[in-house]
Design an enzyme around this catalytic site. Structure first.
Site, short mmCIF file in Angstrom:
data_model
loop_
_atom_site.label_atom_id
_atom_site.label_comp_id
_atom_site.label_asym_id
_atom_site.label_seq_id
_atom_site.Cartn_x
_atom_site.Cartn_y
_atom_site.Cartn_z
N VAL A 1 0.84 -1.21 0.00
CA VAL A 1 0.00 0.00 0.00
C VAL A 1 0.87 1.26 0.00
O VAL A 1 0.59 2.23 -0.71
CB VAL A 1 -0.99 -0.01 1.19
CG1 VAL A 1 -1.84 1.24 1.19
CG2 VAL A 1 -1.88 -1.25 1.13
N VAL B 1 -11.29 0.08 6.40
CA VAL B 1 -12.47 -0.77 6.13
C VAL B 1 -12.91 -0.55 4.69
O VAL B 1 -13.11 0.59 4.26
CB VAL B 1 -13.65 -0.40 7.06
CG1 VAL B 1 -14.82 -1.36 6.83
CG2 VAL B 1 -13.24 -0.40 8.52
N LYS C 1 -12.99 -5.09 11.21
CA LYS C 1 -13.68 -4.06 10.41
C LYS C 1 -15.08 -3.79 10.97
O LYS C 1 -15.53 -2.65 11.01
CB LYS C 1 -13.70 -4.50 8.95
CG LYS C 1 -12.28 -4.51 8.34
CD LYS C 1 -12.23 -5.26 7.03
CE LYS C 1 -10.83 -5.21 6.42
NZ LYS C 1 -10.68 -6.16 5.29
#
Ligand code: HSE
Length: 437
Positions: free
Chosen positions: A15, A133, A206
């Site tokens: 990421v 999330v 989440k």
């Protein structure tokens, strides 16, 4: 107004690389929209030698996060290293230094979110966590801002792409759980420990974050009912199809009178429900607000660039505040932090829903009546029964679905049924969400 906002990145993995790539590729576009440049000032990672396949000036790289945390020129710290420690310590240190924080760290937020959110408020800084999330899906902003005028009546969501990929493949193409899990791991969106995906740990993290946003409350992870997908067999997928359902790992939150019903488990849903048609590693959220009614969000829940898109959206959001010299305009959770309370979750054995049972019972006269007798004695009303084939004297699958029943009664009944001499092995139970049943 500031013409340049400086960021420091801690964690140069998938990421992190996506964030750098996105800033390189769309930097001009973002600067045009923001009216200021986002400058990547420093990147910290334990491995700064590995090539990430993108051009990066060596002078930006450091193995010491302190070079970011102590740099007075950095406005926003972007934590993308994951895990609990030292990520938590780094975030708290950044806030103490008056730096804003962006993180995608779902596990950390689910367990230490309250501490981090309070620290952000205390130090007058922002914390952005859109990527934690739903990956690229803007569910955090939707709950915190777009639906601020609503009481959230319910959320049903597919929040773990790996489990959804496995269930979709098993449903559409066949194949055993183990084979399809290997395929998901090869595609790179599974957690390094696959138990986080298939045992529902990632999804429970989440769900805990969603609950804290929707109801403005603290959640103890241990109080959430969690069941993963490891016990779903090919047989159950086939029976679900025959009954008009697809099986999804659903995170469910429902507002009840003075409690919140929250649970995470494989769920049969009618095949024409929107969530039943969310396949592969996609994520989706069906939110019902008292004013808004149904809102449906769908998108990539993982992956380098989709997740980077969410991270950079937080960076830009905060950069806007930095330019105006403000912070805390939108609190980390929906409520003002003073109003945060412990969430009161409905005890799981009190929930009422529909059920699918797959009994493995000896094919012999009277078997059905013994099973249905126990169900009836426990206040469980049968909706459908399927028994396929004849194997006199041998075990056959008997499938039943029920009208709404209470979890506690169901467990009690199954304990008695599984003790019967005609029942071979543990009965499979899958909950059903079907308004028509
Ligand atoms: N392992 C996670 C998933 C990655 O499969 O959804 C995104 O959080």
């Amino acid at each position: 107004m500031k013409k340049m906002i400086s960021i420091g990145l801690i964690g140069f993995g998938t990421v992190g690389t996506g964030v750098v790539k996105l800033l390189q590729e769309n930097g001009d576009l973002i600067a045009g929209r923001l009216g200021a440049e986002i400058r990547l000032q420093r990147i910290a990672d334990i491995d700064i030698r590995k090539s990430r396949g993108i051009p990066v000036d060596d002078a930006l790289l450091t193995t010491d996060a302190a070079d970011i945390l102590n740099d007075p020129g950095i406005d926003i710290v972007v934590e993308l290293m994951g895990g609990y420690e030292p990520a938590r310590t780094f975030i708290l240190a950044a806030m103490t230094q008056g730096k804003h924080v962006v993180t995608a760290n779902k596990a950390l937020l689910a367990t230490h979110g309250d501490e981090l959110f309070r620290s952000a408020m205390r130090h007058g800084v922002n914390i952005g966590f859109e990527a934690s999330v739903g990956g690229t899906v803007p569910v955090i902003k939707t709950l915190k801002e777009s639906l601020i005028a609503n009481r959230i009546q319910s959320i049903s969501a597919i929040v773990n792409g790996t489990s959804n990929f496995i269930l979709s493949k098993m449903t559409d193409e066949g194949g055993s759980f183990e084979t399809v899990l290997k395929e998901a791991q090869a595609l790179g969106f599974a957690e390094s420990d696959p138990a986080y995906d298939v045992e529902g740990i990632d999804a429970a993290h989440k769900l805990a974050i969603l609950l804290s946003l929707s109801y403005g409350k603290k959640v103890h992870l241990g109080d959430l009912y969690r069941e993963g997908i490891t016990r779903i067999g090919e047989q159950d997928i086939a029976f679900a199809r025959e009954l008009g359902y697809r099986i999804k790992l659903l995170a469910i939150a429902i507002r009840r009178d003075r409690e919140i019903e929250a649970r995470l488990h494989p769920t049969m849903i009618p095949f024409d429900h929107l969530l039943a048609n969310v396949n592969g590693n996609f994520n989706a959220f069906h939110i019902i607000g008292d004013a808004a009614d149904s809102v449906f969000l769908y998108g990539q829940g993982s992956g380098m660039m989709p997740t980077a898109s969410a991270v950079v959206s937080d960076i830009v959001d905060i950069a806007r505040d930095v330019r105006k010299g403000i912070a805390g305009r939108v609190p980390p959770r929906v409520l003002d932090e003073e109003a945060i309370e412990e969430i009161r979750l409905m005890p799981f054995d009190q929930i009422r829903t529909n059920y699918y049972f797959r009994f493995s019972a000896v094919d012999r006269p009277g078997v059905l009546s013994r099973i249905s007798g126990i169900l009836g004695a426990n206040d469980i009303s049968i909706a459908t029964v399927i028994q396929k084939g004849r194997m006199q004297g041998r075990a056959v699958p008997i499938v039943m679905t029920t009208y709404k029943a209470r979890e506690r009664d169901v467990r009690r009944a199954l304990e008695d049924i599984d003790r019967l001499d005609i029942v071979m092995g543990k009965t499979v139970l899958i909950r059903i969400e079907d308004d028509k049943l």
